[in-house]
Write a protein that holds these residues in place. Structure first.
Motif, short mmCIF file in Angstrom:
data_model
loop_
_atom_site.label_atom_id
_atom_site.label_comp_id
_atom_site.label_asym_id
_atom_site.label_seq_id
_atom_site.Cartn_x
_atom_site.Cartn_y
_atom_site.Cartn_z
N ILE A 22 -1.11 0.71 -1.04
CA ILE A 22 -2.36 1.33 -0.58
C ILE A 22 -2.10 2.21 0.63
O ILE A 22 -2.65 3.31 0.74
CB ILE A 22 -3.40 0.24 -0.27
N ALA A 23 -1.25 1.76 1.54
CA ALA A 23 -1.02 2.50 2.78
C ALA A 23 -0.11 3.71 2.59
O ALA A 23 -0.14 4.63 3.41
CB ALA A 23 -0.39 1.57 3.82
N ASN A 24 0.66 3.77 1.52
CA ASN A 24 1.63 4.87 1.34
C ASN A 24 1.39 5.59 0.02
O ASN A 24 2.27 5.72 -0.82
CB ASN A 24 3.05 4.31 1.38
N ARG A 25 0.18 6.12 -0.14
CA ARG A 25 -0.16 6.83 -1.38
C ARG A 25 0.17 8.31 -1.33
O ARG A 25 0.03 9.00 -2.33
CB ARG A 25 -1.66 6.67 -1.67
N GLU A 26 0.61 8.81 -0.19
CA GLU A 26 0.90 10.23 -0.08
C GLU A 26 2.04 10.62 -1.01
O GLU A 26 2.96 9.85 -1.24
CB GLU A 26 1.30 10.60 1.36
N ASP A 40 8.05 14.93 -7.53
CA ASP A 40 6.94 14.62 -6.63
C ASP A 40 6.37 13.28 -7.08
O ASP A 40 5.93 13.14 -8.23
CB ASP A 40 5.86 15.70 -6.69
N LEU A 41 6.40 12.32 -6.17
CA LEU A 41 5.89 10.99 -6.52
C LEU A 41 5.35 10.33 -5.26
O LEU A 41 5.68 10.72 -4.15
CB LEU A 41 6.98 10.12 -7.16
N PRO A 42 4.49 9.32 -5.44
CA PRO A 42 3.95 8.63 -4.27
C PRO A 42 5.06 7.92 -3.49
O PRO A 42 6.03 7.44 -4.07
CB PRO A 42 2.96 7.62 -4.85
N LEU A 43 4.87 7.84 -2.18
CA LEU A 43 5.88 7.22 -1.33
C LEU A 43 6.13 5.76 -1.69
O LEU A 43 7.27 5.30 -1.71
CB LEU A 43 5.47 7.34 0.14
#
Length: 126
Positions: A22-26, A40-43
């Motif tokens: 949840i905290a690293n969705r960038e 390109d993928l979520p952190l």
């Protein structure tokens, strides 16, 4: 009790992974610089993939290092089975000798001499 502790530990790890996700969705760009691959993928996906790959590599290295111990264990198992067979044969020979009613060979005479054990000498005097 151990099963309960493992479930609690599993639940804690699942909550940590959920919070991390949840905290690293960038979205971040992952690229292997000399190669033309870029993703390109979520952190959190990158972090979880790195953890999973580390887990797999660590497991393989541990398994490979345990080769010597596993080999030694197989050798010892074969030796134990051989000694059990010898013990059964000697016991059978002793029972047959007793059944014949003869005072025949004693158990010490039936057993092969053990040469790899050191002899212990007992001294009673000064």
């Amino acid at each position: 009790m151990l099963k309960f502790i493992s479930w609690i530990l599993f639940l804690v790890i699942a909550l940590v992974i959920a919070a991390l996700s949840i905290a690293n969705r960038e979205t971040v760009t992952f690229s292997l610089d000399p190669l033309p691959f870029a993703f390109d993928l979520p952190l959190f996906g990158l972090l979880l993939a790195a953890g999973f790959i580390g887990l797999i590599i660590g497991s393989v290295v541990t398994w490979l290092r345990g080769h010597g111990v596993r080999h030694e264990n197989r050798v010892h198992k074969r030796e134990v089975e051989e000694l059990k067979g010898r013990n059964m044969a000697l016991t059978r020979d002793l029972e047959e000798a007793r059944a014949r009613g003869s005072n025949g060979p004693t158990p010490d005479a039936l057993a092969p001499p053990i040469t790899d054990k050191p002899q212990i000498e007992h001294h009673t005097g000064p």
